[in-house]
Design a protein around this motif. Structure first.
Motif, PDB file in Angstrom:
ATOM      1  N   LYS A 169      24.379  24.192   4.100  1.00 37.13           N
ATOM      2  CA  LYS A 169      23.902  23.679   2.815  1.00 37.13           C
ATOM      3  C   LYS A 169      22.837  22.616   3.051  1.00 37.13           C
ATOM      4  CE  LYS A 169      24.075  20.432  -0.608  1.00 37.13           C
ATOM      5  NZ  LYS A 169      24.039  18.966  -0.624  1.00 37.13           N
ATOM      6  N   GLY A 221      25.713  16.625  -7.892  1.00 35.80           N
ATOM      7  CA  GLY A 221      26.133  16.665  -6.488  1.00 35.80           C
ATOM      8  C   GLY A 221      26.945  17.907  -6.146  1.00 35.80           C
ATOM      9  N   ASP A 228      27.420  20.751  -2.845  1.00 38.52           N
ATOM     10  CA  ASP A 228      28.359  20.638  -1.718  1.00 38.52           C
ATOM     11  C   ASP A 228      29.584  21.513  -1.983  1.00 38.52           C
ATOM     12  OD1 ASP A 228      26.729  18.657  -0.606  1.00 38.52           O
ATOM     13  OD2 ASP A 228      27.832  17.029  -1.578  1.00 38.52           O
ATOM     14  N   LYS A 287      28.399   9.040  -2.221  1.00 35.57           N
ATOM     15  CA  LYS A 287      27.962  10.343  -2.732  1.00 35.57           C
ATOM     16  C   LYS A 287      27.500  11.301  -1.638  1.00 35.57           C
ATOM     17  CE  LYS A 287      23.171   9.311  -3.612  1.00 35.57           C
ATOM     18  NZ  LYS A 287      22.006   9.624  -4.378  1.00 35.57           N
TER      19      LYS A 287
END
Ligand code: ADP
Ligand code: ASP
Ligand code: MG
Length: 401
Positions: free
Chosen positions: A6, A150, A153, A208
């Motif tokens: 990723k 976010g 992920d 984060k």
């Protein structure tokens, strides 16, 4: 081996970076691996899209927001596939929907329910690198949803779990998980490894570097996670079940500025008051974090609690609406606070960890408004203006730089 890689927004921010990312992927491919790539939107694209929407309608429906925000990731995957084509590495880009990522219907904060992997396996069988849009999926009706900020992920870890990948690499703009955000605490150092439990706490408390749901999922399915930089070739941080015992009492610090405190003053000191308040907030889907109740005096007491900044207006409106039923005299809100936390499994067997944190805050002249603890963390609520200094002072106390 099947590997999921990723790359976050800053890793694909411009043409040169996309070419660099394509180079990393091509190398992994040449080494004989099957690869599923998950990408985020380029640089600040998601923020820019939100700003664009606000120019049109500040209260746009969440469905249309998801339709808009999901376009950012689509740009990245197409460009990356083109970069791989240019390198002679066979690749195909897929939207979340094409990749079979099925989610719940909560627009803006959906969860992955299932991944139908037929298409991905078909492409892997053709020896193609499969490049999937992170952050997005679709409902059974075919509506596009996003997983929350976010969330790429989590897309990556979900795919790694479902495809039983040997490794899930999260490439970002720092070399791994540090003892604190290196942008706030320059003396922070990279951890070679960290447990799922500690990483989950850090992520939930504001670090984060990983989306907290991605860590939760990695723990549940035993996905081996590595956080590393797409800019350097340094080894990153491995997130796993057990790590070598380190001498330090804590593994890291985190800061969360997305927090506001609501204080209800002059409540009746009788059974059922807290129940009425928090039942009402729960009904509005508002998560409450730290709760503090004062000692009762003359049949009256105060209760303060924290909620996410994005929720406080709804919470205050709802509380005011039910003021008579709940029975408080006044309501006070503070939105200039931050929560600073320390995390470490070592705390369980070591006394005095909290007091070391409080000592560091005292030495830095930082006043504490609220405290909350659990087995492996201590959090304090302080004024936001003091938060970065507090982070540095606490870090110095525990890690001696
Ligand atoms: P990406 O776009 O790659 O997903 P993010 O911006 O979401 O990257 O996450 C990486 C950032 O997380 C880093 O640039 C860093 O500022 C921040 N961060 C916060 N806490 C930590 C920590 N403990 N270790 C490393 N980075 C952290
Ligand atoms: N592009 C999305 C965001 O900015 C998802 C992600 O980057 O993980 O939140
Ligand atoms: Mg991120």
């Amino acid at each position: 081996m099947l590997i999921v890689q990723k790359f976050g927004g800053s890793s694909v921010a411009d043409a040169e970076r996309i070419r660099r990312v394509a180079g990393i992927i091509a190398k992994t491919y040449q080494d004989g691996n099957d690869i599923v790539v998950v990408l985020s939107a380029q640089g600040d694209t998601t923020d820019d899209l939100i700003a664009k929407a606000e120019l049109i309608n500040k209260k746009a429906s969440k469905r249309e927001m998801d339709m808009l925000l999901s376009t950012g990731e689509q740009i990245s995957v197409a460009l990356c596939a083109m970069a791989l084509e240019a390198l002679g590495t066979p690749a195909v880009s897929l939207t979340g929907w094409q990749a079979g990522v099925q989610t719940t219907r909560q627009y803006g904060n959906s969860r992955i329910r299932e991944i139908n992997t037929e298409r991905i396996y078909a492409e892997l069988d053709r020896k193609r690198v499969v490049i999937v849009c992170g952050f997005q999926g679709s409902t059974t009706n075919g509506d596009i949803t996003t997983l929350g900020r976010g969330g790429s992920d989590t897309s990556a870890v979900a795919l790694a779990a479902k495809l039983k990948a040997g490794l899930c690499q999260i490439y970002t703009d720092v070399e791994g998980v540090y003892t604190a955000d290196p942008r706030i605490v320059p003396a922070a150092h990279k951890l070679n490894e960290i447990t799922y439990d500690e990483m989950l706490e850090l992520a939930s408390l504001g670090a984060k570097v990983l989306h907290n749901r991605s860590v939760e999922m990695a723990r549940k399915y035993g996905v081996k996670l590595e956080v590393l930089s797409s800019f350097t070739k340094q080894p990153g941080t491995i997130v796993k079940e057990r790590v070598k015992v380190e001498e330090t009492k804590i593994s890291g610090l985190a800061k969360d500025s997305n927090i506001s405190r609501i204080a209800l003053v002059g409540l009746r000191d009788e059974p059922g008051v807290a129940f009425r308040i928090f039942r009402m907030l729960a009904a509005k889907n508002i998560n409450v974090d730290i709760i503090l109740q004062s000692i009762g005096r003359e049949n009256s007491k105060d209760i303060s609690f924290t909620v996410a900044k994005s929720d406080y207006e709804i919470a205050v409106a709802a509380l005011n609406e039910e003021k008579d039923e709940i029975g408080f005299q006044s309501l006070d809100v503070s939105t200039t606070l931050a929560k600073v936390s320390i995390v470490g499994a070592g705390m369980i067997n070591s006394s005095g960890v909290a007091s070391m944190m409080f000592e560091a805050l005292y030495e830095a002249h930082v006043n504490i408004h609220m405290i909350s603890t659990s087995e492996i963390k201590v959090s304090v609520l302080i004024d936001e203006v003091n938060a970065d200094a507090a982070m540095n002072a606490i870090h110095k106390k525990f890690f001696r730089d």
